[in-house]
Every structure is written in structure tokens, then in C-alpha cells.
Design a protein around this motif. Structure first.
Motif, mmCIF file in Angstrom:
data_model
loop_
_atom_site.group_PDB
_atom_site.id
_atom_site.type_symbol
_atom_site.label_atom_id
_atom_site.label_comp_id
_atom_site.label_asym_id
_atom_site.label_seq_id
_atom_site.Cartn_x
_atom_site.Cartn_y
_atom_site.Cartn_z
ATOM 1 N N SER A 74 -9.222 -30.555 -40.095
ATOM 2 C CA SER A 74 -8.716 -31.585 -39.174
ATOM 3 C C SER A 74 -9.804 -32.547 -38.718
ATOM 4 O O SER A 74 -9.556 -33.751 -38.613
ATOM 5 C CB SER A 74 -8.065 -30.912 -37.963
ATOM 6 O OG SER A 74 -7.063 -30.026 -38.389
ATOM 7 N N SER A 75 -11.000 -32.046 -38.464
ATOM 8 C CA SER A 75 -12.073 -32.935 -38.017
ATOM 9 C C SER A 75 -12.416 -33.974 -39.082
ATOM 10 O O SER A 75 -12.732 -35.123 -38.762
ATOM 11 C CB SER A 75 -13.321 -32.134 -37.634
ATOM 12 O OG SER A 75 -13.962 -31.585 -38.774
ATOM 13 N N GLY A 76 -12.339 -33.576 -40.342
ATOM 14 C CA GLY A 76 -12.594 -34.508 -41.439
ATOM 15 C C GLY A 76 -11.509 -35.563 -41.567
ATOM 16 O O GLY A 76 -11.792 -36.743 -41.778
ATOM 17 N N TRP A 77 -10.260 -35.121 -41.448
ATOM 18 C CA TRP A 77 -9.141 -36.080 -41.494
ATOM 19 C C TRP A 77 -9.245 -37.091 -40.359
ATOM 20 O O TRP A 77 -9.077 -38.299 -40.570
ATOM 21 C CB TRP A 77 -7.812 -35.351 -41.399
ATOM 22 C CG TRP A 77 -7.348 -34.718 -42.660
ATOM 23 C CD1 TRP A 77 -7.372 -33.387 -42.978
ATOM 24 C CD2 TRP A 77 -6.780 -35.376 -43.794
ATOM 25 N NE1 TRP A 77 -6.854 -33.191 -44.233
ATOM 26 C CE2 TRP A 77 -6.477 -34.392 -44.750
ATOM 27 C CE3 TRP A 77 -6.496 -36.707 -44.085
ATOM 28 C CZ2 TRP A 77 -5.909 -34.696 -45.983
ATOM 29 C CZ3 TRP A 77 -5.928 -37.018 -45.312
ATOM 30 C CH2 TRP A 77 -5.644 -36.018 -46.251
ATOM 31 N N LEU A 78 -9.512 -36.605 -39.151
ATOM 32 C CA LEU A 78 -9.606 -37.507 -38.005
ATOM 33 C C LEU A 78 -10.753 -38.483 -38.158
ATOM 34 O O LEU A 78 -10.622 -39.671 -37.819
ATOM 35 C CB LEU A 78 -9.727 -36.694 -36.714
ATOM 36 C CG LEU A 78 -8.468 -35.909 -36.349
ATOM 37 C CD1 LEU A 78 -8.765 -34.891 -35.257
ATOM 38 C CD2 LEU A 78 -7.328 -36.836 -35.952
ATOM 39 N N GLU A 79 -11.869 -38.024 -38.694
ATOM 40 C CA GLU A 79 -13.016 -38.910 -38.948
ATOM 41 C C GLU A 79 -12.641 -39.974 -39.982
ATOM 42 O O GLU A 79 -12.977 -41.151 -39.834
ATOM 43 C CB GLU A 79 -14.211 -38.080 -39.431
ATOM 44 C CG GLU A 79 -15.482 -38.861 -39.609
ATOM 45 C CD GLU A 79 -16.169 -39.207 -38.296
ATOM 46 O OE1 GLU A 79 -17.232 -39.856 -38.374
ATOM 47 O OE2 GLU A 79 -15.673 -38.858 -37.209
ATOM 48 N N TYR A 80 -11.939 -39.559 -41.023
ATOM 49 C CA TYR A 80 -11.500 -40.474 -42.088
ATOM 50 C C TYR A 80 -10.545 -41.527 -41.528
ATOM 51 O O TYR A 80 -10.725 -42.722 -41.760
ATOM 52 C CB TYR A 80 -10.829 -39.650 -43.190
ATOM 53 C CG TYR A 80 -10.238 -40.448 -44.318
ATOM 54 C CD1 TYR A 80 -11.042 -40.945 -45.337
ATOM 55 C CD2 TYR A 80 -8.867 -40.669 -44.391
ATOM 56 C CE1 TYR A 80 -10.485 -41.655 -46.398
ATOM 57 C CE2 TYR A 80 -8.303 -41.376 -45.439
ATOM 58 C CZ TYR A 80 -9.121 -41.868 -46.443
ATOM 59 O OH TYR A 80 -8.569 -42.561 -47.487
ATOM 60 N N PHE A 81 -9.548 -41.095 -40.772
ATOM 61 C CA PHE A 81 -8.568 -42.046 -40.219
ATOM 62 C C PHE A 81 -9.194 -43.002 -39.215
ATOM 63 O O PHE A 81 -8.780 -44.154 -39.109
ATOM 64 C CB PHE A 81 -7.395 -41.309 -39.577
ATOM 65 C CG PHE A 81 -6.496 -40.617 -40.567
ATOM 66 C CD1 PHE A 81 -6.080 -41.247 -41.726
ATOM 67 C CD2 PHE A 81 -6.050 -39.326 -40.330
ATOM 68 C CE1 PHE A 81 -5.249 -40.611 -42.642
ATOM 69 C CE2 PHE A 81 -5.215 -38.678 -41.229
ATOM 70 C CZ PHE A 81 -4.816 -39.329 -42.390
ATOM 71 N N ALA A 82 -10.200 -42.531 -38.471
ATOM 72 C CA ALA A 82 -10.867 -43.378 -37.480
ATOM 73 C C ALA A 82 -11.960 -44.242 -38.100
ATOM 74 O O ALA A 82 -12.552 -45.069 -37.414
ATOM 75 C CB ALA A 82 -11.464 -42.508 -36.375
ATOM 76 N N ASP A 83 -12.231 -44.042 -39.393
ATOM 77 C CA ASP A 83 -13.327 -44.724 -40.085
ATOM 78 C C ASP A 83 -14.639 -44.535 -39.325
ATOM 79 O O ASP A 83 -15.402 -45.470 -39.113
ATOM 80 C CB ASP A 83 -13.011 -46.212 -40.296
ATOM 81 C CG ASP A 83 -13.926 -46.842 -41.344
ATOM 82 O OD1 ASP A 83 -14.447 -46.099 -42.213
ATOM 83 O OD2 ASP A 83 -14.137 -48.072 -41.285
#
Length: 124
Positions: A6-15
Motif C-alpha cells: 500500500s505504501s508503494g501504491w500511495l507513493e505512485y499515485f501521489a507522484d
């Protein structure tokens, strides 16, 4: 196979500053598995911060990978992992799901630091 937590997805979506570390496994959808607990965590966070429309858009991207539900076998393995490694429930489920599919976990969550089968990137 790859599993972005989840932390990776959130980082990706937030750029965010580490987004490039997660773009390759996320965009390689034929090799991507997505635990349902990650869908829960990402949807909840994006819903709270950005609203339901953007949360649903994020989940649509996540569903391009192979979504893996939580079954009894993974639940039991996650419980064992949680006890052995002193990991929180969600992290234990993510790691057990990855191991059940011989997948690498991609993360910036420090709970995964130094674990076998994990690509960890410290938060910037």
C-alpha cells in the motif's frame, strides 16, 4: 511476480519522491499481484484525502493486476509470519500473499526492511 504494498501504491499515485521505484512493477500488470487488503488500505486513504471519485480511479488501476483474496491458507501463514517477525496484521497478510505466489514485495514501509523477497526503498 511482483506485489506493491500500500505504501508503494500511495507513493505512485501521489507522484512522490519514490514513485519511480514503484512504476516498473506497477506498470508490468501481467506480473503484478494485488492483495485485497492493499485495495482496502489504498481506497481508505485516498477516500479520506482526495474523495471517492479519485479513490475509485486508484482502485481501477490496481485491478489491472491479478487481485488475490485472503483465503484460509494465506491467513494461517500470515498469522505465523506475524508472530515470527512481529509484523502488524496487514503487513503479515501482504508478505504471506507474496510468498504464496513467489512474488517480490516492493515497499517503502520500514516494517519490511531487511526481509527476504523484499525490495525496500526508504522514504524520502
Amino acid at each position: 511476480m511482483n506485489l506493491v504494498d500500500s505504501s508503494g501504491w500511495l507513493e505512485y499515485f501521489a507522484d512522490g519522491p519514490n514513485a519511480q521505484n514503484f512504476s516498473k512493477p506497477i506498470e508490468a500488470v501481467t506480473r503484478l499481484i494485488v492483495p485485497t487488503i492493499s485495495i482496502y488500505e489504498v481506497f481508505k486513504r485516498v477516500l479520506m484525502q482526495r474523495g471517492e471519485d479519485l479513490a475509485l480511479q486508484a482502485i481501477a488501476v490496481m485491478q489491472q493486476g491479478l487481485v488475490i483474496g485472503l483465503d484460509v491458507s494465506v491467513s494461517l501463514q500470515a498469522a505465523k509470519i506475524g508472530v515470527q517477525l512481529k509484523l502488524p496484521m496487514a503487513d503479515s497478510i501482504i508478505l504471506a500473499t507474496a510468498r504464496s505466489r513467489a512474488a517480490t514485495v516492493w515497499t517503502q514501509d520500514a516494517d519490511f526492511r531487511n526481509l527476504e523477497g523484499v525490495q525496500y526503498f526508504p522514504k524520502k
